[in-house]
Write a protein that holds these residues in place. Structure first.
Motif, mmCIF file in Angstrom:
data_model
loop_
_atom_site.group_PDB
_atom_site.id
_atom_site.type_symbol
_atom_site.label_atom_id
_atom_site.label_comp_id
_atom_site.label_asym_id
_atom_site.label_seq_id
_atom_site.Cartn_x
_atom_site.Cartn_y
_atom_site.Cartn_z
ATOM 1 N N LEU A 128 1.012 -1.121 -0.064
ATOM 2 C CA LEU A 128 0.027 -0.005 0.163
ATOM 3 C C LEU A 128 0.976 1.128 0.147
ATOM 4 N N PHE A 129 2.062 1.220 0.688
ATOM 5 C CA PHE A 129 2.809 2.456 0.805
ATOM 6 C C PHE A 129 3.594 2.606 -0.369
ATOM 7 N N LEU A 130 3.969 1.668 -1.108
ATOM 8 C CA LEU A 130 4.766 1.618 -2.389
ATOM 9 C C LEU A 130 3.633 2.217 -3.550
ATOM 10 N N ILE A 131 2.362 1.736 -3.502
ATOM 11 C CA ILE A 131 1.333 2.316 -4.508
ATOM 12 C C ILE A 131 1.249 3.790 -4.170
ATOM 13 N N GLN A 132 0.996 3.952 -2.864
ATOM 14 C CA GLN A 132 0.594 5.408 -2.520
ATOM 15 C C GLN A 132 1.843 6.348 -3.188
ATOM 16 N N ILE A 133 3.101 5.772 -2.861
ATOM 17 C CA ILE A 133 4.331 6.673 -3.300
ATOM 18 C C ILE A 133 4.343 6.944 -4.859
ATOM 19 N N ARG A 134 4.186 5.788 -5.470
ATOM 20 C CA ARG A 134 4.298 5.956 -6.859
ATOM 21 C C ARG A 134 3.107 6.603 -7.522
ATOM 22 N N LEU A 135 2.008 6.644 -7.023
ATOM 23 C CA LEU A 135 0.685 7.517 -7.322
ATOM 24 C C LEU A 135 1.051 8.919 -7.200
ATOM 25 N N PHE A 136 1.722 9.080 -5.960
ATOM 26 C CA PHE A 136 2.195 10.571 -5.791
ATOM 27 C C PHE A 136 3.122 10.982 -6.701
ATOM 28 N N ARG A 137 4.110 10.374 -7.220
ATOM 29 C CA ARG A 137 5.070 10.834 -8.185
ATOM 30 C C ARG A 137 4.571 10.958 -9.331
ATOM 31 N N LEU A 138 3.900 9.981 -9.648
ATOM 32 C CA LEU A 138 3.275 9.978 -10.955
ATOM 33 C C LEU A 138 2.276 11.209 -11.169
ATOM 34 N N ALA A 139 1.349 11.594 -10.055
ATOM 35 C CA ALA A 139 0.379 12.702 -10.179
ATOM 36 C C ALA A 139 1.431 13.907 -10.388
ATOM 37 N N GLN A 140 2.364 13.926 -9.401
ATOM 38 C CA GLN A 140 3.288 14.985 -9.314
ATOM 39 C C GLN A 140 3.755 15.621 -10.788
ATOM 40 N N ASN A 141 4.268 14.546 -11.455
ATOM 41 C CA ASN A 141 4.998 14.657 -12.834
ATOM 42 C C ASN A 141 3.675 14.989 -14.014
ATOM 43 N N LYS A 142 2.679 14.301 -13.812
ATOM 44 C CA LYS A 142 1.580 14.332 -14.657
ATOM 45 C C LYS A 142 0.743 15.642 -14.755
ATOM 46 N N TRP A 143 0.449 16.168 -13.455
ATOM 47 C CA TRP A 143 -0.040 17.452 -13.383
ATOM 48 C C TRP A 143 0.848 18.681 -13.047
ATOM 49 N N ASN A 144 2.157 18.304 -13.164
ATOM 50 C CA ASN A 144 3.347 19.328 -13.205
ATOM 51 C C ASN A 144 2.975 20.295 -11.997
ATOM 52 N N LEU A 145 2.955 19.332 -10.802
ATOM 53 C CA LEU A 145 3.024 19.944 -9.599
ATOM 54 C C LEU A 145 4.258 19.867 -8.737
ATOM 55 N N PHE B 9 -3.226 15.982 -2.468
ATOM 56 C CA PHE B 9 -3.371 14.736 -1.641
ATOM 57 C C PHE B 9 -3.919 14.748 -0.210
ATOM 58 N N ASN B 10 -3.673 15.818 0.554
ATOM 59 C CA ASN B 10 -4.060 15.954 1.844
ATOM 60 C C ASN B 10 -5.562 16.372 1.881
ATOM 61 N N LYS B 11 -5.666 17.486 1.331
ATOM 62 C CA LYS B 11 -6.952 18.091 1.269
ATOM 63 C C LYS B 11 -8.095 17.298 0.734
ATOM 64 N N TYR B 12 -7.776 16.361 -0.323
ATOM 65 C CA TYR B 12 -8.845 15.304 -0.724
ATOM 66 C C TYR B 12 -8.676 14.000 -0.346
ATOM 67 N N LYS B 13 -7.896 13.774 0.934
ATOM 68 C CA LYS B 13 -7.785 12.540 1.329
ATOM 69 C C LYS B 13 -7.553 11.412 0.435
ATOM 70 N N ILE B 14 -6.356 11.676 -0.379
ATOM 71 C CA ILE B 14 -6.232 10.708 -1.550
ATOM 72 C C ILE B 14 -5.476 9.409 -0.786
ATOM 73 N N TYR B 15 -4.671 9.374 0.047
ATOM 74 C CA TYR B 15 -4.209 8.438 0.689
ATOM 75 C C TYR B 15 -5.383 7.378 1.297
ATOM 76 N N ASP B 16 -6.021 7.903 1.571
ATOM 77 C CA ASP B 16 -7.276 6.997 2.293
ATOM 78 C C ASP B 16 -8.096 6.725 1.279
ATOM 79 N N TYR B 17 -8.075 7.408 0.082
ATOM 80 C CA TYR B 17 -8.781 6.668 -1.066
ATOM 81 C C TYR B 17 -8.028 5.567 -1.604
ATOM 82 N N ILE B 18 -6.773 5.834 -1.816
ATOM 83 C CA ILE B 18 -5.906 4.645 -2.193
ATOM 84 C C ILE B 18 -6.039 3.352 -1.235
ATOM 85 N N GLU B 19 -6.201 3.854 0.027
ATOM 86 C CA GLU B 19 -6.183 2.589 0.712
ATOM 87 C C GLU B 19 -7.795 1.907 0.738
ATOM 88 N N THR B 20 -8.600 2.734 0.887
ATOM 89 C CA THR B 20 -9.955 2.085 0.500
ATOM 90 C C THR B 20 -9.855 1.187 -0.891
#
Length: 78
Positions: A13-30, A39-50
């Motif tokens: 789960l941790f590895l998935i969260q890290i990969r998706l964070f980095r992918l989002a960061q690159n794709k969304w140019n953030l 990720f924190n505002k919209y509770k994306i880590y919780d969503y990934i866990e769910t």
């Protein structure tokens, strides 16, 4: 034995969260802070866990598309 399986899931789960964070960061140019705020505002880590059972079966690109849809449905602009 269940502890080993639980730890493996937590690690996965941790590895998935890290990969998706980095992918989002690159794709969304953030930068890291902007992406973290989103990720924190919209509770994306919780969503990934769910969605873990579903997310660990498909690729990161498909998972990021799902997260993008989740964000848009919750009023986020990306």
């Amino acid at each position: 034995m269940s502890e080993v399986i639980g730890e493996k899931k937590e690690d996965d789960l941790f590895l998935i969260q890290i990969r998706l964070f980095r992918l989002a960061q690159n794709k969304w140019n953030l930068d890291e802070k902007e992406c973290s705020n989103l990720f924190n505002k919209y509770k994306i880590y919780d969503y990934i866990e769910t969605c873990y059972e579903f997310f660990h079966l498909q690729g990161d690109e498909a998972n990021l598309t799902d997260i993008e849809n989740y964000l848009k449905n919750n009023g986020a602009e990306i």
